[in-house]
Design a protein around this motif. Structure first.
Motif, PDB file in Angstrom:
ATOM      1  N   GLN A   8       0.836  -1.190   0.000  1.00  0.00           N
ATOM      2  CA  GLN A   8       0.000   0.000   0.000  1.00  0.00           C
ATOM      3  C   GLN A   8       0.862   1.226   0.000  1.00  0.00           C
ATOM      4  O   GLN A   8       1.677   1.413   0.891  1.00  0.00           O
ATOM      5  N   LEU A   9       0.681   2.033  -0.999  1.00  0.00           N
ATOM      6  CA  LEU A   9       1.384   3.291  -1.071  1.00  0.00           C
ATOM      7  C   LEU A   9       0.421   4.346  -0.553  1.00  0.00           C
ATOM      8  O   LEU A   9      -0.480   4.786  -1.254  1.00  0.00           O
ATOM      9  N   ILE A  10       0.594   4.685   0.712  1.00  0.00           N
ATOM     10  CA  ILE A  10      -0.328   5.610   1.360  1.00  0.00           C
ATOM     11  C   ILE A  10       0.033   7.045   0.996  1.00  0.00           C
ATOM     12  O   ILE A  10       1.216   7.380   0.924  1.00  0.00           O
ATOM     13  N   GLY A  40      14.360   6.101   3.202  1.00  0.00           N
ATOM     14  CA  GLY A  40      13.126   6.009   3.975  1.00  0.00           C
ATOM     15  C   GLY A  40      11.900   6.641   3.339  1.00  0.00           C
ATOM     16  O   GLY A  40      10.830   6.664   3.938  1.00  0.00           O
ATOM     17  N   VAL A  41      12.020   7.134   2.114  1.00  0.00           N
ATOM     18  CA  VAL A  41      10.859   7.793   1.486  1.00  0.00           C
ATOM     19  C   VAL A  41       9.838   6.805   0.931  1.00  0.00           C
ATOM     20  O   VAL A  41       8.706   7.164   0.649  1.00  0.00           O
ATOM     21  N   GLY A  42      10.254   5.551   0.721  1.00  0.00           N
ATOM     22  CA  GLY A  42       9.306   4.565   0.193  1.00  0.00           C
ATOM     23  C   GLY A  42       9.683   4.048  -1.191  1.00  0.00           C
ATOM     24  O   GLY A  42       8.812   3.604  -1.942  1.00  0.00           O
ATOM     25  N   LYS A  43      10.962   4.068  -1.511  1.00  0.00           N
ATOM     26  CA  LYS A  43      11.380   3.605  -2.842  1.00  0.00           C
ATOM     27  C   LYS A  43      11.039   2.124  -3.045  1.00  0.00           C
ATOM     28  O   LYS A  43      10.574   1.715  -4.108  1.00  0.00           O
ATOM     29  N   GLU A  44      11.239   1.333  -1.989  1.00  0.00           N
ATOM     30  CA  GLU A  44      10.928  -0.090  -2.141  1.00  0.00           C
ATOM     31  C   GLU A  44       9.424  -0.309  -2.245  1.00  0.00           C
ATOM     32  O   GLU A  44       8.970  -1.191  -2.979  1.00  0.00           O
ATOM     33  N   VAL A  45       8.660   0.493  -1.522  1.00  0.00           N
ATOM     34  CA  VAL A  45       7.196   0.395  -1.637  1.00  0.00           C
ATOM     35  C   VAL A  45       6.773   0.664  -3.079  1.00  0.00           C
ATOM     36  O   VAL A  45       5.931  -0.042  -3.643  1.00  0.00           O
ATOM     37  N   LEU A 191      -0.602   8.627   6.856  1.00  0.00           N
ATOM     38  CA  LEU A 191       0.445   7.665   7.212  1.00  0.00           C
ATOM     39  C   LEU A 191       0.379   7.332   8.706  1.00  0.00           C
ATOM     40  O   LEU A 191       0.529   6.173   9.095  1.00  0.00           O
ATOM     41  N   PHE A 194      -2.388   4.953   9.172  1.00  0.00           N
ATOM     42  CA  PHE A 194      -2.014   3.647   8.625  1.00  0.00           C
ATOM     43  C   PHE A 194      -1.117   2.883   9.599  1.00  0.00           C
ATOM     44  O   PHE A 194      -1.359   1.706   9.908  1.00  0.00           O
ATOM     45  N   VAL A 253       9.537   8.487   5.864  1.00  0.00           N
ATOM     46  CA  VAL A 253       8.440   7.621   6.315  1.00  0.00           C
ATOM     47  C   VAL A 253       8.947   6.546   7.284  1.00  0.00           C
ATOM     48  O   VAL A 253       8.271   6.178   8.240  1.00  0.00           O
ATOM     49  N   ARG A 254      10.175   6.072   7.034  1.00  0.00           N
ATOM     50  CA  ARG A 254      10.708   5.053   7.938  1.00  0.00           C
ATOM     51  C   ARG A 254      10.791   5.591   9.367  1.00  0.00           C
ATOM     52  O   ARG A 254      10.423   4.907  10.319  1.00  0.00           O
ATOM     53  N   GLU A 257       7.307   5.823  10.808  1.00  0.00           N
ATOM     54  CA  GLU A 257       6.836   4.481  11.160  1.00  0.00           C
ATOM     55  C   GLU A 257       7.422   4.054  12.507  1.00  0.00           C
ATOM     56  O   GLU A 257       6.721   3.543  13.382  1.00  0.00           O
TER      57      GLU A 257
HETATM   58  N1  LIG Z   1       3.720   5.757   1.031  1.00  0.00           N
HETATM   59  C1  LIG Z   1       3.899   4.789   1.948  1.00  0.00           C
HETATM   60  N2  LIG Z   1       2.842   4.106   2.433  1.00  0.00           N
HETATM   61  C2  LIG Z   1       3.010   3.159   3.372  1.00  0.00           C
HETATM   62  N3  LIG Z   1       4.193   2.805   3.894  1.00  0.00           N
HETATM   63  C3  LIG Z   1       5.277   3.439   3.461  1.00  0.00           C
HETATM   64  C4  LIG Z   1       5.190   4.461   2.462  1.00  0.00           C
HETATM   65  N4  LIG Z   1       6.435   4.917   2.209  1.00  0.00           N
HETATM   66  C5  LIG Z   1       7.256   4.218   3.002  1.00  0.00           C
HETATM   67  N5  LIG Z   1       6.578   3.325   3.776  1.00  0.00           N
HETATM   68  C6  LIG Z   1       7.164   2.434   4.777  1.00  0.00           C
HETATM   69  O1  LIG Z   1       8.309   3.092   5.291  1.00  0.00           O
HETATM   70  C7  LIG Z   1       9.403   2.216   5.400  1.00  0.00           C
HETATM   71  C8  LIG Z   1      10.531   2.695   4.489  1.00  0.00           C
HETATM   72  O2  LIG Z   1      10.145   2.519   3.144  1.00  0.00           O
HETATM   73  P1  LIG Z   1      11.157   1.967   2.030  1.00  0.00           P
HETATM   74  O3  LIG Z   1      10.386   1.704   0.798  1.00  0.00           O
HETATM   75  O4  LIG Z   1      11.958   0.836   2.588  1.00  0.00           O
HETATM   76  O5  LIG Z   1      12.083   3.262   1.866  1.00  0.00           O
HETATM   77  P2  LIG Z   1      13.399   3.438   0.982  1.00  0.00           P
HETATM   78  O6  LIG Z   1      13.561   2.188   0.167  1.00  0.00           O
HETATM   79  O7  LIG Z   1      13.120   4.648   0.168  1.00  0.00           O
HETATM   80  O8  LIG Z   1      14.506   3.656   1.967  1.00  0.00           O
HETATM   81  C9  LIG Z   1       8.889   0.846   5.030  1.00  0.00           C
HETATM   82  O9  LIG Z   1       8.543   0.147   6.197  1.00  0.00           O
HETATM   83  C10 LIG Z   1       7.691   1.143   4.181  1.00  0.00           C
HETATM   84  O10 LIG Z   1       6.746   0.115   4.273  1.00  0.00           O
END
Ligand SMILES: Nc1ncnc2c1ncn2[C@@H]1O[C@H](COP(=O)(O)OP(=O)(O)O)[C@@H](O)[C@H]1O
Ligand SMILES: [Mg+2]
Length: 382
Positions: A8-10, A40-45, A191, A194, A253-254, A257
């Motif tokens: 989920q990309l919130i 921590g911005v959500g690149k993997e998400v 967020l 969530f 975001v990390r 969280e």
């Molecule tokens: N838009 C989003 N919605 C929900 N969870 C998010 C979002 N962006 C980041 N997270 C959560 O924040 C944490 C860091 O995200 P991640 O994708 O690992 O960041 P990056 O790869 O950019 O360092 C993870 O636990 C991820 O699930």
């Protein structure tokens, strides 16, 4: 662990909404994608969301982190190895590229790959050939979708001779930028909600009526809380949400969280209030409430924008300008003042805001001290 097929990309800010639309489009093709943005911005998400929206969703999604493991291990991780090729290689092992055939490989922190690995990987991109460590013959994987991510500026790395330009152009077919959280503060309340649901249970948060079906954190855990949940916390006050929305979130975001998880785990009251938040987050009223009156942009404003919005590093933008006397000491002092204001007196956060590495902390403070630009942080705390 994140589950496949459940991403989920919130966020409903304009940038995130546009990003969602773009990744839906991108998902339909097999084009290579480069995702950039701070840690921590959500690149993997985003990478997982592309996979889930793609025709490859039911195939493997194989993440590989290129940072923090020695080159030889990364090579065997990506390409596999044959039995006896090195001590401890007791049997043949397939590489992640092979495992991702027909599916998607996600190369995280690709900016950390050594030049030699970049060369090996480029050859794979060009030919599909996989040379297992210790193997005599090549194997092939010709149907791998490649998504890469980095928090580094690859163009800078290219300029420094640390990243291959040809590999960059191969990867950079589609470039998605995930902006830092402080540039999309509108996403913070959603967020928070969530993460609160994730950690405190599905019926938490003011105004949330329980979503049945999310059993993961549900009553099964439970002893303790009045609703059968493990923890006491059930909601968060509007004032606390406001404070969370105004904090600059250098860890993005990390960090948010982690903060919510800590608040839920350690909270003793049902409702999280402002005074439950750490001193860094509890805002001095001068910050968020500061009237954003029209005023002339100063040189310090411009410098600040360069660093914080355009994500240039202090060392490559401000420092040389100062050393070449293009800007004055008082410009730098004003810049530091703005940084401390944003970071509420925490020089380590200033360091990250100004895009320096953690290990540069001493160097940065020494620079400020030597040039009489170090301001007393206490005045920015509250
Ligand atoms: N838009 C989003 N919605 C929900 N969870 C998010 C979002 N962006 C980041 N997270 C959560 O924040 C944490 C860091 O995200 P991640 O994708 O690992 O960041 P990056 O790869 O950019 O360092 C993870 O636990 C991820 O699930
Ligand atoms: Mg990551």
């Amino acid at each position: 662990m994140k589950q496949n097929g459940h991403v989920q990309l919130i966020g409903n800010s304009t940038v995130i909404t546009e990003l969602k639309a773009e990744l839906e489009r991108v998902a339909r093709s097999d084009a290579k994608v480069l995702i950039t943005g701070e840690s921590g911005v959500g690149k993997e998400v985003v990478a997982r969301a592309i996979n889930v929206a793609s025709p490859r969703a039911s195939e493997a999604f194989v993440p590989v982190n290129c940072a923090g493991i020695p080159e030889t291990l990364l090579e065997s991780e990506l390409f596999g190895h044959v039995k006896g090729s090195f001590t401890g290689a007791y049997r043949d092992k397939p590489g992640k590229l092979e495992m991702a055939d027909n599916g998607t490989i996600f190369l995280d922190e690709i900016g950390e790959m050594t030049l030699r690995m970049q060369g090996l990987f480029l050859r794979f991109l060009e030919t599909g050939e996989i040379q297992k460590v210790g193997a005599e013959r090549m194997s092939v994987a010709t149907n791998v979708r490649v998504i890469a991510a980095t928090n580094r500026n690859l163009r800078d790395l290219i300029a420094q001779g640390q990243f291959r330009e040809d590999l960059f152009y191969r990867l950079n077919v589609i470039h998605l930028v995930v902006p830092p959280l402080r540039q999309r503060r509108e996403d913070i309340p959603a967020l928070v909600e969530f993460f609160l649901r994730r950690f405190a249970g599905p019926d938490s948060t003011v105004g949330a009526n329980g979503h049945a079906g999310n059993g993961a954190n549900g009553s099964g855990n439970g002893h303790g809380g009045p609703n059968g949940y493990r923890y006491t916390v059930r909601a968060i006050s509007p004032a606390a949400i406001t404070a969370l929305s105004e904090y600059p979130w250098p860890g993005n975001v990390r960090e948010l969280e982690n903060v919510i998880e800590r608040l839920v785990v350690t909270g003793r009251r049902e409702v999280i209030e402002v005074d439950d938040l750490g001193p860094e987050i509890r805002k001095p009223s001068s910050i968020g409430g500061r009237p954003r009156k029209e005023r002339r942009r100063t040189i310090a404003d411009e410098l600040f924008k360069k660093l914080v919005d355009d994500r240039e590093s202090f060392w490559t933008s401000v420092y040389p300008m100062y050393m070449n006397r293009e800007i004055t000491r008082s410009n730098v002092r004003d810049l530091v003042h703005k940084g401390l204001e944003e970071a509420r007196g925490n020089y380590r956060i200033v360091l990250r805001l100004f895009n320096m590495e953690t290990r540069d902390y001493k160097r940065f403070l020494n620079f400020l001290r030597k040039h009489d630009c170090q301001l007393p942080f206490k005045e920015y705390r509250q």
